[in-house]
Design an enzyme around this catalytic site. Structure first.
Site, PDB file in Angstrom:
ATOM      1  N   ASP A   1     -48.628  16.050  34.544  1.00 30.92           N
ATOM      2  CA  ASP A   1     -47.312  15.526  34.917  1.00 30.92           C
ATOM      3  C   ASP A   1     -46.562  16.541  35.776  1.00 30.92           C
ATOM      4  OD1 ASP A   1     -45.373  13.549  34.995  1.00 30.92           O
ATOM      5  OD2 ASP A   1     -44.350  14.274  33.219  1.00 30.92           O
TER       6      ASP A   1
ATOM      7  N   GLY B   1     -34.945  13.106  27.828  1.00 29.99           N
ATOM      8  CA  GLY B   1     -36.022  12.642  28.678  1.00 29.99           C
ATOM      9  C   GLY B   1     -36.758  11.472  28.073  1.00 29.99           C
ATOM     10  N   GLY B   2     -37.856  11.113  28.718  1.00 32.52           N
ATOM     11  CA  GLY B   2     -38.616   9.965  28.257  1.00 32.52           C
ATOM     12  C   GLY B   2     -39.329  10.208  26.943  1.00 32.52           C
ATOM     13  N   MET B   3     -39.622  11.469  26.640  1.00 33.51           N
ATOM     14  CA  MET B   3     -40.356  11.793  25.425  1.00 33.51           C
ATOM     15  C   MET B   3     -39.446  12.195  24.274  1.00 33.51           C
ATOM     16  SD  MET B   3     -43.435  11.877  24.304  1.00 33.51           S
ATOM     17  CE  MET B   3     -44.360  12.526  22.922  1.00 33.51           C
TER      18      MET B   3
ATOM     19  N   THR C   1     -35.443  14.559  23.214  1.00 32.70           N
ATOM     20  CA  THR C   1     -34.186  15.199  23.571  1.00 32.70           C
ATOM     21  C   THR C   1     -34.354  16.708  23.441  1.00 32.70           C
ATOM     22  OG1 THR C   1     -32.940  13.303  22.738  1.00 32.70           O
ATOM     23  CG2 THR C   1     -31.727  15.358  23.038  1.00 32.70           C
ATOM     24  N   VAL C   2     -33.805  17.427  24.425  1.00 36.32           N
ATOM     25  CA  VAL C   2     -33.906  18.884  24.441  1.00 36.32           C
ATOM     26  C   VAL C   2     -32.567  19.471  24.011  1.00 36.32           C
ATOM     27  CG1 VAL C   2     -34.412  20.935  25.821  1.00 36.32           C
ATOM     28  CG2 VAL C   2     -35.577  18.774  26.311  1.00 36.32           C
TER      29      VAL C   2
ATOM     30  N   LYS D   1     -37.254  20.812  21.607  1.00 39.72           N
ATOM     31  CA  LYS D   1     -37.453  19.439  22.067  1.00 39.72           C
ATOM     32  C   LYS D   1     -37.923  18.583  20.890  1.00 39.72           C
ATOM     33  CE  LYS D   1     -39.020  16.713  25.946  1.00 39.72           C
ATOM     34  NZ  LYS D   1     -39.500  16.762  27.342  1.00 39.72           N
TER      35      LYS D   1
END
Length: 454
Positions: free
Chosen positions: A141, A27-29, A31-32, A47
């Site tokens: 969000d 994702g934007g923040m 990696t999971v 994450k």
């Protein structure tokens, strides 16, 4: 850890406890990853922040602070945060692992949801948000990507503790376009967010669940932001037969541009939603369509979320009361969510609440026979609209036929004053005598006839 050896994260053991097994998503923040808690022998989601973000010390501190706050949330409709730590300079979160799909996945598969599906998911989302708001926590969000539909029937709000950090000078491009579709007017114009901003995002998400599309779309994020700040969200029923007047009003109420007129938090909206459920949608529902391959799960004894064979049933229909004013205290709010005795939470209500509703339904049985549920009203309205559409089609065809005849008459037909038709002279030799009849008198010219054959 550089981007070139990012996959080396897989197989490592964090804090001598969490073994990283596989990458799930990026994702934007961060990696999971799918991980395993070696101490408790359970699967977890890990994450890790993107390496290029760790140079921003303020961002890392904010990430850590928000993670600690999120870990204090304990609600069955919230993805729980178990732990937080650092692998070298990379901060990471250890969260509850929720195998399944996201609401975004379901919307892509089904395009739009039924009213029952939308209400079931909405109740679970509002339950999780209400618990957060009561604890003084704001998500910031709320969007379909952060709503998780587990294979066992649970519905959870995720990414608490990540939203604020991720939305601060880190979101660009398509990610920003996806996020801004749910941002409230006050957050766009003043950069101020509170619980009412989460309520606005929920209203936009409810609109999308009912219609299959977002109310405001544009190629550039600034275009979408301008529409959020200057336009009202339209009624879902304008493009979706799934919506009812009650759901139209719920969307309008939660997406009012003035936050002072909006519900003050998710608990107020949850109380109103449960009034709708108690009034006309009391039976179990099904979130995943029959085409989805997923196990069956019973939620609170009344709701089957992932059942392959269960069909939607309707409970005892009653009229829905008018919406409460935003300032009215919630009738059934709280942070407890809707967990049943078995501890599994989802969109249904607790077993005790279901039993209470059944008793109320029995008491209202005689009166309910004379009333229609919101779903029946929606179906009746759809039938009336279809009937009106057929009538309008016939009227349009009739008018088009009349116009064509009139145009021919005055264009090519006898009604054209400029058209001269030749007069045919009678033949010299008359045909054999026939019985005398009286010929009708014609005024003006007559049509040309072919010459008689000998």
């Amino acid at each position: 850890m550089s981007s070139s050896n990012r996959d080396q994260f897989i197989g490592r053991t964090l804090d001598s406890r969490y073994r990283v097994r596989a990458k799930i998503a990026r994702g934007g923040m961060g990696t999971v990853y799918l991980g395993e808690d070696l101490r408790l022998s359970r699967k977890v989601a890990i994450k890790a922040m993107h390496p290029h973000m760790v140079d921003d010390e303020a961002l890392v501190r904010r990430f850590e602070k928000e993670a600690h706050a999120a870990a204090r949330l304990n609600n069955p409709n919230v993805v729980n945060v178990h732990d937080q730590g650092f692998d070298g300079e990379i901060p990471y979160l250890v969260m509850e692992y929720v195998p399944g799909i996201t609401l975004r996945d379901l919307l892509k598969r089904q395009k739009r949801l039924t009213a029952d599906q939308a209400l079931e998911i909405s109740e679970a989302v509002l339950s999780g948000l209400a618990a957060a708001h009561q604890a003084g926590f704001i998500h910031r969000d709320v969007k379909p990507e952060n709503i998780f539909l587990a294979n066992d029937g649970r519905i959870k709000v995720g990414d608490f503790g990540l939203a604020r950090a991720a939305n601060t000078n880190t979101t660009t491009g398509q990610a920003l376009l996806g996020t801004i579709a749910y941002l409230s007017p006050e957050l766009i114009t003043r950069g101020v967010a509170d619980a009412r901003s989460d309520v606005y995002a929920f209203g936009i998400m409810l609109y999308e669940m009912l219609t299959g599309t977002q109310p405001f779309r544009g190629e550039q994020a600034v275009q979408v932001a301008y529409m959020h700040a200057n336009q009202d969200v339209p009624k879902p029923s304008l493009i979706s037969r799934e919506s009812t007047p009650e759901l139209d009003e719920l969307v309008r109420w939660t997406t009012l541009r003035d936050p002072e007129r909006r519900p003050r938090d998710a608990a107020v909206v949850l109380a109103r939603l449960r009034q709708l459920l108690n009034g006309g949608l009391e039976a179990g529902t099904k979130v995943i369509s029959d085409t989805a391959a997923a196990p069956t799960s019973v939620i609170a004894g009344t709701t089957k979320v992932l059942d392959q064979n269960t069909t939607v049933q309707q409970g005892s229909p009653t009229q829905t009361p008018p919406p409460q004013a935003p300032s009215q205290p919630p009738a059934a709010a709280g942070a407890g969510g809707v967990a049943g005795a078995n501890g599994i939470a989802g969109a249904g209500v607790a077993t005790g609440a279901a039993s209470q509703r059944s008793q109320q339904a029995a008491q209202r049985a005689d009166a309910a026979k004379q009333r229609l549920s919101p779903i029946e009203v929606s179906q009746l309205g759809a039938e009336k609209r279809a009937k009106r559409g057929k009538i309008m089609t016939l009227v349009i065809i009739a008018l088009a036929t009349i116009v064509a005849i009139v145009a021919w008459w005055f264009g090519q037909g006898p009604g054209n004053p400029n058209k001269q038709l030749p007069i045919v002279s009678q033949p010299a030799a008359a045909a054999p005598a026939a019985p005398a009849t009286t010929a009708p008198a014609f005024s003006g010219a007559v049509a040309q006839l072919p010459a008689a054959s000998a």
